[in-house]
Design a protein around this motif. Structure first.
Motif, PDB file in Angstrom:
ATOM      1  N   ALA A   8       0.847  -1.194   0.000  1.00  0.00           N
ATOM      2  CA  ALA A   8       0.000   0.000   0.000  1.00  0.00           C
ATOM      3  C   ALA A   8       0.876   1.235   0.000  1.00  0.00           C
ATOM      4  CB  ALA A   8      -0.892   0.000   1.232  1.00  0.00           C
ATOM      5  N   LYS A  10       1.246   5.489  -1.740  1.00  0.00           N
ATOM      6  CA  LYS A  10       0.845   6.554  -2.653  1.00  0.00           C
ATOM      7  C   LYS A  10       2.091   7.204  -3.244  1.00  0.00           C
ATOM      8  CE  LYS A  10      -1.715  10.873  -2.907  1.00  0.00           C
ATOM      9  NZ  LYS A  10      -2.160  12.036  -2.129  1.00  0.00           N
ATOM     10  N   ILE A  34      -3.304   3.126  -2.806  1.00  0.00           N
ATOM     11  CA  ILE A  34      -4.356   3.692  -1.965  1.00  0.00           C
ATOM     12  C   ILE A  34      -3.924   5.099  -1.560  1.00  0.00           C
ATOM     13  CG2 ILE A  34      -4.997   1.420  -1.067  1.00  0.00           C
ATOM     14  CD1 ILE A  34      -3.754   2.413   1.650  1.00  0.00           C
ATOM     15  N   THR A  36      -2.814   6.931   0.905  1.00  0.00           N
ATOM     16  CA  THR A  36      -2.283   6.786   2.264  1.00  0.00           C
ATOM     17  C   THR A  36      -2.336   8.109   3.031  1.00  0.00           C
ATOM     18  OG1 THR A  36      -0.076   7.075   1.343  1.00  0.00           O
ATOM     19  CG2 THR A  36      -0.782   4.824   1.760  1.00  0.00           C
ATOM     20  N   LYS A  59      -2.908   0.656   7.081  1.00  0.00           N
ATOM     21  CA  LYS A  59      -2.686   0.834   5.638  1.00  0.00           C
ATOM     22  C   LYS A  59      -2.440  -0.513   4.968  1.00  0.00           C
ATOM     23  CE  LYS A  59       0.446   4.255   6.189  1.00  0.00           C
ATOM     24  NZ  LYS A  59       1.413   5.323   5.835  1.00  0.00           N
ATOM     25  N   VAL A  62      -5.709  -2.283   4.440  1.00  0.00           N
ATOM     26  CA  VAL A  62      -6.498  -1.683   3.353  1.00  0.00           C
ATOM     27  C   VAL A  62      -5.950  -2.146   1.994  1.00  0.00           C
ATOM     28  CG1 VAL A  62      -7.102   0.498   2.215  1.00  0.00           C
ATOM     29  CG2 VAL A  62      -7.229   0.323   4.701  1.00  0.00           C
ATOM     30  N   GLY A  63      -4.614  -2.182   1.879  1.00  0.00           N
ATOM     31  CA  GLY A  63      -3.999  -2.618   0.616  1.00  0.00           C
ATOM     32  C   GLY A  63      -4.330  -4.065   0.290  1.00  0.00           C
ATOM     33  N   LEU A  66      -7.930  -4.330  -0.779  1.00  0.00           N
ATOM     34  CA  LEU A  66      -8.139  -3.774  -2.124  1.00  0.00           C
ATOM     35  C   LEU A  66      -7.792  -4.789  -3.211  1.00  0.00           C
ATOM     36  CD1 LEU A  66      -8.765  -1.051  -3.716  1.00  0.00           C
ATOM     37  CD2 LEU A  66      -6.280  -0.789  -3.830  1.00  0.00           C
TER      38      LEU A  66
END
Ligand SMILES: [Zn+2]
Ligand SMILES: [Zn+2]
Length: 275
Positions: A8, A10, A34, A36, A59, A62-63, A66
């Motif tokens: 994850a 950015k 994502i 972040t 994070k 979330v990654g 996703l």
């Protein structure tokens, strides 16, 4: 099947993290792009509400979610006073690897005083050329911050010295308030931080390659210290000094205690003999 890790990010940290993973080619890294910044920014427009460790773990989750992978990886850096030398600015990098199906987390960290960090308030007396060299433009990037109509404005990632000076001169001639500059700590703007992320990735890969002697899971490594050594002068137990390192497993309760080889401390370090 090769385990896939969703990274994850950015701000393009793949270039710093991927080289370490060449040591474990059976693991595949894929980018999970994502935002972040939702977890907080260095420049402060979005406050950081979680601890760095919890933010990295969040994070990473979330990654993984996703991309639908079993593993998620994320990094979090904190730049501030060095814990043992408060007058030195340091970069504390964290990498968190989460395994969704087995619900464990491996967190590895790297603390370094090698970080280009400068911030300064700017007014009409500021030597802008000197400021450029303190911020190390154009190698490192800088942010310009100010308040306009009570709103914080941040111009990020400026690397061109000429543009930087022109921008500051324009702002100095305008009605903005609280004009200041600071190093841009986003990975892509900070080569000195990139080095620290790289070093942290090496440590994480070492952890991934170390298996628990009891259950075989990955992530075996140092989890802490055991404290307390007697003073060689007065015999009192001094609890602030570690006698052993503890190694542990992320998945089971197995741990090992390894002595640091010291059996007493010098009276100079004793709270009773030398308070
Ligand atoms: Zn284990
Ligand atoms: Zn003593």
């Amino acid at each position: 099947m090769a385990p896939t890790i969703a990274l994850a990010t950015k701000h393009g940290k793949l270039a710093q993290i991927a080289p370490a993973f060449e040591r474990i080619p059976e693991w595949e890294l894929t980018l999970a792009e994502i935002d972040t910044d939702e977890f907080g920014t260095f420049s402060g427009e979005i406050p950081r509400t979680l601890s760095p460790r919890d933010a990295a773990i969040a994070k990473a989750r979330v990654g993984a979610e996703l991309l639908g992978t079993d593993y998620g990886l994320a990094s979090e850096g904190s730049i501030g006073a060095h814990p043992h030398m408060p007058w030195v600015t340091s970069d504390h990098e964290l990498l968190a690897l989460v395994c969704v199906s087995k619900d464990f987390v491996i967190v590895e960290s790297h603390l370094s005083a090698d970080i280009r960090a400068h911030k300064e308030t700017v007014d009409e007396h500021t030597d802008l050329e000197l400021l450029v060299s303190r911020l190390d433009l154009p190698t490192h990037g800088a942010n310009i911050l100010y308040h306009q109509d009570n709103e914080l404005v941040v111009l990020k990632g400026i690397q061109d010295p000429e543009m930087f000076i022109v921008e500051l001169n324009t702002l100095l001639g305008s009605s903005v308030e609280n004009l200041r500059v600071e190093s841009d700590f986003r990975a892509m703007s900070s080569p000195s931080r990139q080095e620290n992320i790289r070093a942290c990735a090496e440590r994480l890969v070492t952890r991934i390659s170390s298996n628990c002697a009891s259950c075989g899971e990955i992530g075996w490594g140092k989890v802490g210290y055991e404290f307390g050594l007697p003073c060689s002068g007065c015999g009192q137990m001094v609890t602030s000094v570690p006698h052993s390192e503890t190694f542990g497993c992320v998945a089971c309760d197995y741990s090992e205690v390894v002595s640091l080889g010291q059996h007493s401390i010098d009276p100079a370090r004793c709270d009773f003999c030398n308070p």
